[in-house]
Design a protein around this motif. Structure first.
Motif, PDB file in Angstrom:
ATOM      1  N   ASP A 184     -28.690   8.874 -24.986  1.00  7.22           N
ATOM      2  CA  ASP A 184     -28.495   9.066 -23.371  1.00  7.22           C
ATOM      3  C   ASP A 184     -26.821   8.833 -23.383  1.00  7.22           C
ATOM      4  OD1 ASP A 184     -28.097   9.072 -20.815  1.00  7.22           O
ATOM      5  OD2 ASP A 184     -29.149   7.167 -20.597  1.00  7.22           O
ATOM      6  N   GLU A 216     -25.073  -2.043 -22.974  1.00 10.41           N
ATOM      7  CA  GLU A 216     -25.558  -1.027 -22.223  1.00 10.41           C
ATOM      8  C   GLU A 216     -25.118   0.247 -22.902  1.00 10.41           C
ATOM      9  OE1 GLU A 216     -24.591  -1.316 -18.195  1.00 10.41           O
ATOM     10  OE2 GLU A 216     -25.918  -2.975 -17.880  1.00 10.41           O
ATOM     11  N   VAL A 232     -25.074   9.629 -20.339  1.00  9.76           N
ATOM     12  CA  VAL A 232     -24.829   9.422 -19.012  1.00  9.76           C
ATOM     13  C   VAL A 232     -24.736   8.011 -18.457  1.00  9.76           C
ATOM     14  CG1 VAL A 232     -25.903   9.889 -16.701  1.00  9.76           C
ATOM     15  CG2 VAL A 232     -25.965  11.646 -18.288  1.00  9.76           C
ATOM     16  N   LYS A 233     -25.952   7.096 -19.063  1.00 14.03           N
ATOM     17  CA  LYS A 233     -25.673   5.921 -18.681  1.00 14.03           C
ATOM     18  C   LYS A 233     -24.445   4.916 -19.552  1.00 14.03           C
ATOM     19  CE  LYS A 233     -28.231   1.463 -18.753  1.00 14.03           C
ATOM     20  NZ  LYS A 233     -29.504   0.915 -19.348  1.00 14.03           N
ATOM     21  N   PRO A 234     -24.304   5.293 -20.731  1.00 17.76           N
ATOM     22  CA  PRO A 234     -23.026   4.624 -21.380  1.00 17.76           C
ATOM     23  C   PRO A 234     -21.718   5.101 -20.633  1.00 17.76           C
ATOM     24  CG  PRO A 234     -24.673   5.487 -22.982  1.00 17.76           C
ATOM     25  CD  PRO A 234     -25.127   6.151 -21.599  1.00 17.76           C
ATOM     26  N   GLY A 275     -27.731   2.941 -24.673  1.00 13.75           N
ATOM     27  CA  GLY A 275     -28.156   4.448 -24.077  1.00 13.75           C
ATOM     28  C   GLY A 275     -27.648   5.357 -25.480  1.00 13.75           C
ATOM     29  N   ALA A 319     -21.215   5.840 -17.440  1.00 18.05           N
ATOM     30  CA  ALA A 319     -21.047   5.413 -16.220  1.00 18.05           C
ATOM     31  C   ALA A 319     -20.799   3.684 -16.430  1.00 18.05           C
ATOM     32  CB  ALA A 319     -22.566   5.307 -15.495  1.00 18.05           C
ATOM     33  N   THR A 320     -21.241   3.168 -17.422  1.00 21.45           N
ATOM     34  CA  THR A 320     -21.050   1.780 -17.545  1.00 21.45           C
ATOM     35  C   THR A 320     -19.821   1.444 -18.232  1.00 21.45           C
ATOM     36  OG1 THR A 320     -23.288   1.428 -18.443  1.00 21.45           O
ATOM     37  CG2 THR A 320     -21.563  -0.129 -19.432  1.00 21.45           C
ATOM     38  N   ASN A 354     -20.818  13.133 -19.210  1.00 22.38           N
ATOM     39  CA  ASN A 354     -21.380  12.536 -17.897  1.00 22.38           C
ATOM     40  C   ASN A 354     -22.307  13.466 -17.046  1.00 22.38           C
ATOM     41  OD1 ASN A 354     -19.305  10.333 -16.728  1.00 22.38           O
ATOM     42  ND2 ASN A 354     -18.302  11.484 -18.109  1.00 22.38           N
TER      43      ASN A 354
END
Length: 504
Positions: free
Chosen positions: A144, A135, A146-148, A139, A150-151, A46
Motif C-alpha cells: 500500500d 505507519e 497511499v497510506k504511507p 503500509g 499520506a503519513t 499517491n
C-alpha cells in the motif's frame, strides 16, 4: 515474480483514452524529462491503484523552448504543482537546515545530546517520527503506497509548519548552546530518516539530499541512501502524552487564527487576550502548562481558561432537522419548540451537557428523546469586543480591542517584516549585518525610537538611524532604498517611511 502490483487504466487529463491520432498521447520519457521522474512517481504513489488515473498534461515543446530561451523555470499545471508540494516542502526544510548549519559550522557527527536532555518540542517531533516510521513500514509491507504517502505528508507538515517554525528563534540566535545543538540534531535526525523513508518513492532527490546530509560529513556511511538499513521504530521515543498535548495546542492555535481571520486582524498585530474553553479538566491543565506556546503563535499577551458557566459566551442550540425528521417524524416540531423555549441559562446548561456527556435526554409527549452532538449544532457567541471560533466543544474568544500601545507594537512588527523582505531584494545573506536608516514624520519617528533596540536586533542592523530629516546622511554605503506609503503595496498604518539599507 512472487507478487504483481499493477494499476488500473492510465488516461489523458480529461479522462479519455490516450491515442496518438487524437494528439493526447504522452510519451513516458518526455513526461519524465519535463516534470521530473520523482514528481511522476509521487503522483502514482499517491493514487489508489484500483482507480483509473487521469495523467495531467505536461509542458509542450514550445514551453520548454521558452524556458530555455528566458532562463525561467518551465511553468507546470496546477495539478502538477499540487503533486510537487511535498518535494518543494522537503527541499525547503533541507535548505533551511543546510543554510544555518553552514553558518554555524555545525557538524552533526561532532555533537551528541541524549533525547531525554532535549526540550519538549524536540521530543514531540521525534515521537511523531517514530509513528511515521511505523505507519510507512506497515503500509509498504502490505503493498500500500497511499497510506504511507499520506503519513509522510502529514509528518512533513508537522515538521515544517510547527516544529521548524517554532525552532527558528533557537536556530537564529548567535551562540551554539545546548538548546541550539538540540534543535540542529533533532532536525538532522528527522531529515535523514525522512530521506530514507522517501527513497523508494523519490529515488533521485533523496539520493541528492543523502549525499550532502550524510556522505558529506561521514565517508564511512553507506555509499547510497538505497544501501541504508530501513529505519526502525524506537519505542522509547514514543510519547503519547506529549503528542496529545501538542495536538491540543495546535487545535487552539488553529481556532485562534480562525478568530483573527473573522476579525480581519493580521497575526503580526499583537492583541491583549484569548479566552479558551476546552472539554476536559485534563486538557485545561495541559493548556495552562503550555499556554506560552499558544501566546507566541498567536501573538497575544494573555490566555485565560473559561468554564461552561462563564458569562463570556452565550449559546444557541440548533437541532438538525434533516437528521431528526426521519428519526422522530411529527415530534420534530415539538422538539424544536422545546429548544426555542430555552432561556440563556438553559441553553448554556444544554451546551455543557452536549460537550461533556455527548448527548441530551428529555421527554416529549411521554416519549424519551436522546439527541447527540451530531444532531444539535451549538453556536457560541461572544459579547461585544470579542470574536469566537469553535470546533467540537473547543471554543476560543479573541479580544479584538487594539490599544495605542498594541497598535505601535503592530507597526514595528510590520516594519520589521518589510525590512526582512528588503534584505532579500538587496541580496544580503541571511547572516549579514546591515546599516538601516528610516526617514519618517515626527509621530512615527518617536514611536520607532522607543523600539529601536528591537528593530536593530530583528533586522541585524548594527547601525540604525531614525530621522525626520533626509539631510541626516547615514554612515554606511547605501545598497537599497524603498518607500512605504499609503499608496504602495506595503502599508504601515497610513504612515510614509523611507527605508535605506546599506553595507557595514
Amino acid at each position: 515474480f512472487k507478487t504483481l502490483f499493477g494499476y488500473a487504466t492510465l488516461l489523458a487529463e480529461d479522462g479519455t483514452p490516450m491515442h496518438k491520432s487524437k494528439g493526447n498521447m504522452i510519451v513516458f520519457d518526455e513526461a519524465a524529462e519535463r516534470v521530473g521522474s520523482d514528481t511522476m512517481r509521487w503522483l502514482f504513489a499517491n493514487h489508489v491503484p484500483e482507480l483509473n488515473l487521469n495523467f495531467p498534461r505536461i509542458p509542450t515543446e514550445e514551453d520548454m523552448e521558452k524556458s530555455a530561451r528566458t532562463g525561467l523555470p518551465v511553468r507546470l499545471s496546477e495539478k502538477w504543482m499540487l503533486v510537487r508540494r511535498t518535494l518543494d516542502k522537503i527541499w525547503n526544510v533541507y535548505s533551511f537546515f543546510v543554510s544555518y548549519a553552514n553558518i554555524d559550522h555545525f557538524d552533526p557527527t561532532q555533537h551528541q545530546l541524549p533525547v531525554a536532555q532535549r526540550g519538549e518540542l524536540d521530543r514531540w517531533i521525534l515521537s511523531e517520527l517514530q509513528i511515521a516510521i511505523r505507519e510507512v513500514t506497515e503500509g509498504l509491507e502490505h503493498y500500500d503506497t497511499v497510506k504511507p504517502t499520506a503519513t509522510i505528508q502529514a509528518f512533513l507538515d508537522d515538521l515544517s509548519n510547527w516544529y521548524l517554525r517554532r525552532s527558528r528563534e533557537r536556530i537564529w540566535k548567535p551562540e551554539l548552546d545546548s538548546d541550539k545543538v538540540a534543535a540542529y540534531l533533532t532536525l538532522y535526525e528527522c531529515l535523514t530518516t525522512l530521506v530514507t523513508l522517501l527513497s523508494p518513492f523519490m529515488p533521485f532527490i533523496t539520493e541528492e539530499l543523502y549525499q550532502n546530509l550524510v556522505r558529506n560529513v561521514n565517508d564511512k556511511a553507506p555509499l547510497s541512501v538505497h544501501l541504508c538499513d530501513w529505519p526502525q521504530v524506537n519505542e522509547e521515543l514514543l510519547d503519547e502524552r506529549l503528542t496529545n498535548d501538542t495536538r491540543l495546542v495546535m487545535r487552539i492555535v488553529g481556532l485562534g487564527r480562525s478568530a483573527r481571520e473573522k476579525a480581519q486582524i493580521r497575526v503580526r498585530q499583537p492583541l491583549n487576550a484569548l479566552y479558551v474553553r476546552v472539554p476536559s479538566l485534563a486538557e485545561e491543565e495541559a493548556l495552562d502548562r503550555l499556554s506560552e506556546q499558544v501566546l507566541e503563535e498567536l501573538n497575544i499577551k494573555r490566555l485565560e481558561l473559561i468554564g461552561s458557566d462563564s458569562d463570556m459566551l452565550s449559546y444557541t442550540l440548533k437541532p438538525q432537522v434533516k437528521i431528526l425528521g426521519p428519526k422522530y417524524g411529527p415530534l420534530v416540531q415539538k422538539i424544536l419548540a422545546k429548544f426555542r423555549a430555552l432561556n440563556a441559562h438553559g441553553a448554556q446548561e444544554a451546551a455543557k451537557l452536549l460537550s461533556e456527556a455527548g448527548s441530551l435526554n428529555f421527554t416529549v409527549d411521554g416519549q424519551q428523546i436522546e439527541l447527540t452532538a451530531d444532531e444539535v449544532e451549538v453556536v457560541a457567541t461572544a459579547r461585544p469586543g470579542f470574536v469566537t471560533a469553535e470546533e467540537r466543544g473547543y471554543i476560543v474568544a479573541l479580544e479584538t480591542t487594539i490599544t495605542p500601545q498594541l497598535r505601535e507594537e503592530g507597526l514595528v512588527r510590520d516594519l520589521t517584516h518589510f525590512v526582512q523582505d528588503m534584505r532579500k531584494k538587496a541580496s544580503f545573506n541571511i547572516e549579514d549585518h546591515i546599516g538601516l536608516a528610516l526617514y519618517s514624520n515626527v509621530e512615527l519617528a518617536q514611536i520607532l525610537q522607543q523600539y529601536g533596540e528591537v528593530l536593530a536586533a530583528e533586522t541585524l542592523a548594527n547601525n540604525l538611524l531614525i530621522s525626520i530629516d533626509q539631510k541626516d546622511t547615514p554612515s554606511f554605503n547605501e545598497v537599497y532604498r524603498e518607500t512605504i506609503s499609503p499608496t504602495s503595496v506595503k502599508k504601515l498604518g497610513g504612515y510614509t517611511v523611507e527605508v535605506v539599507l546599506g553595507k557595514m
